[in-house]
Every structure is written in C-alpha cells, then in structure tokens.
Design an enzyme around this catalytic site. Sequence first.
Site, PDB file in Angstrom:
ATOM      1  N   GLN A 145      -4.780  -1.364   9.572  1.00  0.00           N
ATOM      2  CA  GLN A 145      -4.684  -2.704   8.978  1.00  0.00           C
ATOM      3  C   GLN A 145      -5.278  -3.733   9.940  1.00  0.00           C
ATOM      4  OE1 GLN A 145      -3.724  -3.312   5.868  1.00  0.00           O
ATOM      5  NE2 GLN A 145      -3.948  -5.523   6.039  1.00  0.00           N
ATOM      6  N   LYS A 158       0.838  -1.202   0.000  1.00  0.00           N
ATOM      7  CA  LYS A 158       0.000   0.000   0.000  1.00  0.00           C
ATOM      8  C   LYS A 158       0.875   1.254   0.000  1.00  0.00           C
ATOM      9  CE  LYS A 158      -3.852  -2.407   2.180  1.00  0.00           C
ATOM     10  NZ  LYS A 158      -4.647  -2.719   3.380  1.00  0.00           N
ATOM     11  N   ASP A 174     -11.179   3.052   3.916  1.00  0.00           N
ATOM     12  CA  ASP A 174     -11.446   1.609   3.903  1.00  0.00           C
ATOM     13  C   ASP A 174     -12.952   1.325   3.910  1.00  0.00           C
ATOM     14  OD1 ASP A 174      -9.604  -0.429   3.657  1.00  0.00           O
ATOM     15  OD2 ASP A 174      -8.846  -0.225   5.700  1.00  0.00           O
TER      16      ASP A 174
HETATM   17  N1  GUN Z   1      -7.098  -6.756   6.209  1.00  0.00           N
HETATM   18  C1  GUN Z   1      -7.464  -7.520   5.164  1.00  0.00           C
HETATM   19  N2  GUN Z   1      -8.012  -6.755   4.196  1.00  0.00           N
HETATM   20  C2  GUN Z   1      -7.985  -5.486   4.632  1.00  0.00           C
HETATM   21  C3  GUN Z   1      -8.401  -4.246   4.082  1.00  0.00           C
HETATM   22  O1  GUN Z   1      -8.937  -4.140   2.972  1.00  0.00           O
HETATM   23  N3  GUN Z   1      -8.188  -3.158   4.852  1.00  0.00           N
HETATM   24  C4  GUN Z   1      -7.631  -3.246   6.085  1.00  0.00           C
HETATM   25  N4  GUN Z   1      -7.488  -2.127   6.777  1.00  0.00           N
HETATM   26  N5  GUN Z   1      -7.235  -4.357   6.633  1.00  0.00           N
HETATM   27  C5  GUN Z   1      -7.411  -5.481   5.908  1.00  0.00           C
END
Ligand code: GUN
Length: 282
Positions: free
Chosen positions: A96, A52, A119
């Site tokens: 995350q 990311k 998100d």
């Molecule tokens: N963990 C697995 N997928 C995601 C996601 O799309 N966003 C976040 N913040 N954590 C995750």
Amino acid sequence: MQIIDGKALSQKIKTSLKEETSLLKDNQNIVPGLAVIIIGDDPASRAYVGMKAKACKDVGFYSIVHEMPNSITQEEIIDTIKMMNNNPRIDGILVQLPLPNHIDTDKILEVIEPKKDVDGFHAYNVGRLVTGLDSFVACTPLGVMEMFKKYNIELEGKDVCVVGASNIVGKPMASLLLNANATVTVTHIFTKDLASHTSKADIVVVGVGVPHLIKEDMIKEGAVVIDIGINRLEDGSLTGDVDYQNVAPKCSYITPVPGGVGPMTIAMLLSNTLKSATKRGL
Ligand code: GUN
C-alpha cells in the site's frame, strides 16, 4: 446526463469473480491468494487495506495483511516481499502506497515478482503496458477502462485530457487510452493553462487529489467526466476533484464520488489476482 454507477458495476464484477473463483477451486483446487503489506498508521491507507481484505473474503480468496510499524527498515520490507514471492499460496502482492519517507518506493516495487504484481507498478509490467503487451495494469485506470466499456463510451479518435501524471493513475491511464486509439493530452502541476486543455476534451479523466479543481467553465458541453479523486473534507465528508454539482449538468456521463471509480479499483485488484491465480505454476 447519465451517472456512471461504479458501485453497481463493481458488484456485478465481484459476483462473476466469485463464481470463477469457485470454479477454479472445484476444478483445479486453486484458491487465489493476496498478500497486502501496509506500513505505518495513515488512517486512509488503513481504511483502503481493510476494504481490500474484506473484498477478498467476499469473493472467496485467501488473504494476508502484513501490518508493519513506521520504524520498519527497508530490508525488513524487502525480506517480507521475498517471502511472499516464494509463497505458493500467494498469487498477488500489494504494497500500500504511499510509503514512509525513509523507504525508497522504487526499490520496494522492483522486488515484487512481476507475475505477482497485481498492482501493475513493477517496471516490467509498466513497460509491457506501454508497448501494448498483456500485463498487469494498475487497478484504478483499469477500472476506468472497464467503465468506458460497460457504458459503451467510444475512445477511438476521441480527444481525452488526463489531469494528473502519477505513476499510479495518470501515466498508466494515458497508456491505456493511447492503446485504445484516443488522442491523449496529459496535464499536471506544471501545466500552464489547465482549462485550455480540459475545455477542448471529449473526455476528461482527473486524479490529482485537489477538491473541486475541475469547474463547469473548464468542461465542454456533452463531455464525459471521470473523477478519480477521493478527498476528505473537514466535516468528514468525501468529495472528488470535480465540482460535481455544477459540472454534472453539462456532461453526457459523469462518475460520482463516492460510488464511482473507487469501488472499481478494488474490483480490478480482485480481477488481477484471479488472473494471476489462473496462471499459477505456468
Ligand atoms: N495508494 C493509492 N492507490 C493505491 C493503489 O491502487 N495501490 C496501492 N498499492 N497503493 C495505493
């Protein structure tokens, strides 16, 4: 059978996001900013956060990663989020997941300012999605919708089976599909007879984290199969929730793993962050 190439599609999207980012900087002196908070040392989470951060750099965003140890308290995480809520250079905040067991995930997500919730996990945005209002939408299901659009896969009136009912994937996926006038069945761990649902569906979207759960006898001839699972096998290779080799020949369209939905998730995170930046100060 056609393979849906998420890698190529995400590259195209990133190229156009890069151009838009450059215009935003030139015209309004705004550089989109993303803050990522990661707790603990789970290797998969660390790998995702690394990807990311790199993607942000590639398109010209400002990004910061707050790395916190497993021993961190809930209050300390909340303080960091509040700091990011008030930081004018930050347009998107991402925590995350999953979080360590001593942290209440719902409480953490509620602290994120909804306008910076790129998100789409805050109850405010989830509620807006369900009612069909403009909102930030979770990146993985949003990426799947983008694939349907780019490959001209019709959704209206189609029978779609979503396998998995998580807040991150299954539930927002079902809402998006319902908003697109599909007939949606959501199956999950307590579903009595999974195959009876998947085998009737025109489109199957699966995201549960069980390698090769979906076998060829569970899929209708000519179905569209979207595989959101990313599972690491003992030999280190990545595989999806679909038994790709045997299922693919029956499909009209299928996504591979890797190179399918995964890269689209990151492209949508960038897209959501740019969307937030364009509304900065409004
Ligand atoms: N963990 C697995 N997928 C995601 C996601 O799309 N966003 C976040 N913040 N954590 C995750």
